[in-house]
Design a protein around this motif. Structure first.
Motif, PDB file in Angstrom:
ATOM      1  N   LEU A  18       9.104  29.120  10.217  1.00 54.03           N
ATOM      2  CA  LEU A  18       9.113  30.488  10.749  1.00 54.03           C
ATOM      3  C   LEU A  18      10.223  31.312  10.117  1.00 54.03           C
ATOM      4  O   LEU A  18      10.032  32.485   9.802  1.00 54.03           O
ATOM      5  CB  LEU A  18       9.263  30.473  12.271  1.00 54.03           C
ATOM      6  N   GLU A  19      11.383  30.690   9.911  1.00 48.86           N
ATOM      7  CA  GLU A  19      12.499  31.383   9.252  1.00 48.86           C
ATOM      8  C   GLU A  19      12.069  31.889   7.881  1.00 48.86           C
ATOM      9  O   GLU A  19      12.340  33.039   7.525  1.00 48.86           O
ATOM     10  CB  GLU A  19      13.683  30.433   9.031  1.00 48.86           C
ATOM     11  N   LEU A  20      11.426  31.036   7.121  1.00 48.21           N
ATOM     12  CA  LEU A  20      11.019  31.391   5.758  1.00 48.21           C
ATOM     13  C   LEU A  20       9.931  32.455   5.752  1.00 48.21           C
ATOM     14  O   LEU A  20      10.036  33.463   5.051  1.00 48.21           O
ATOM     15  CB  LEU A  20      10.531  30.148   5.009  1.00 48.21           C
ATOM     16  N   VAL A  21       8.896  32.235   6.534  1.00 46.53           N
ATOM     17  CA  VAL A  21       7.746  33.147   6.540  1.00 46.53           C
ATOM     18  C   VAL A  21       8.133  34.515   7.085  1.00 46.53           C
ATOM     19  O   VAL A  21       7.702  35.542   6.568  1.00 46.53           O
ATOM     20  CB  VAL A  21       6.574  32.539   7.354  1.00 46.53           C
ATOM     21  N   MET A  22       8.977  34.537   8.122  1.00 46.84           N
ATOM     22  CA  MET A  22       9.314  35.803   8.770  1.00 46.84           C
ATOM     23  C   MET A  22      10.633  36.388   8.272  1.00 46.84           C
ATOM     24  O   MET A  22      11.088  37.409   8.763  1.00 46.84           O
ATOM     25  CB  MET A  22       9.325  35.623  10.285  1.00 46.84           C
ATOM     26  N   ASN A  72      16.788  34.326  10.223  1.00 43.93           N
ATOM     27  CA  ASN A  72      17.398  33.037  10.508  1.00 43.93           C
ATOM     28  C   ASN A  72      17.058  32.588  11.916  1.00 43.93           C
ATOM     29  O   ASN A  72      16.731  33.389  12.784  1.00 43.93           O
ATOM     30  CB  ASN A  72      18.910  33.051  10.259  1.00 43.93           C
ATOM     31  N   ALA A  73      17.146  31.294  12.127  1.00 45.91           N
ATOM     32  CA  ALA A  73      16.756  30.706  13.412  1.00 45.91           C
ATOM     33  C   ALA A  73      17.606  31.274  14.554  1.00 45.91           C
ATOM     34  O   ALA A  73      17.096  31.492  15.645  1.00 45.91           O
ATOM     35  CB  ALA A  73      16.889  29.190  13.364  1.00 45.91           C
ATOM     36  N   PHE A 115      16.607  33.166  18.741  1.00 49.57           N
ATOM     37  CA  PHE A 115      17.039  32.740  20.067  1.00 49.57           C
ATOM     38  C   PHE A 115      17.887  33.799  20.799  1.00 49.57           C
ATOM     39  O   PHE A 115      18.346  33.563  21.898  1.00 49.57           O
ATOM     40  CB  PHE A 115      17.842  31.444  19.974  1.00 49.57           C
ATOM     41  N   LYS A 116      18.096  34.948  20.183  1.00 54.14           N
ATOM     42  CA  LYS A 116      18.941  35.990  20.772  1.00 54.14           C
ATOM     43  C   LYS A 116      18.134  37.072  21.454  1.00 54.14           C
ATOM     44  O   LYS A 116      17.014  37.369  21.055  1.00 54.14           O
ATOM     45  CB  LYS A 116      19.803  36.644  19.688  1.00 54.14           C
ATOM     46  N   LYS A 117      18.767  37.681  22.444  1.00 52.71           N
ATOM     47  CA  LYS A 117      18.161  38.833  23.116  1.00 52.71           C
ATOM     48  C   LYS A 117      18.283  40.052  22.249  1.00 52.71           C
ATOM     49  O   LYS A 117      19.163  40.233  21.500  1.00 52.71           O
ATOM     50  CB  LYS A 117      18.845  39.105  24.451  1.00 52.71           C
TER      51      LYS A 117
END
Length: 69
Positions: free
Chosen positions: A55-59, A62-63, A67-69
């Motif tokens: 997902l990091e690569l495609v989108m 960074n991971a 996970f952040k608001k």
């Protein structure tokens, strides 16, 4: 406060829409099923570490930001 799976899923869905990708296109690009993407976006399931990396690569993000608001 939402749980981590829900927050992660919302961030994936928002970024996917920003990129103009369908769930089908994201599923194909990451090698999972549309059902998996749908479950992640709805906070039903959390992703495995390998999928987070994809997902990091495609989108192009960074991971940590997933996970952040």
């Amino acid at each position: 406060m939402s749980d981590l799976k829900t927050l992660f899923g919302q961030n994936v869905a928002n970024r996917r829409r920003e990129l103009g990708l369908s769930q089908e296109a994201l599923a194909e690009a990451t090698g999972v099923t549309v059902e998996t993407i749908s479950h992640i976006e709805r906070g039903i399931h959390g992703p495995r570490f390998g999928l987070i990396e994809k997902l990091e690569l495609v989108m192009d993000m960074n991971a940590e930001s997933l996970f952040k608001k």
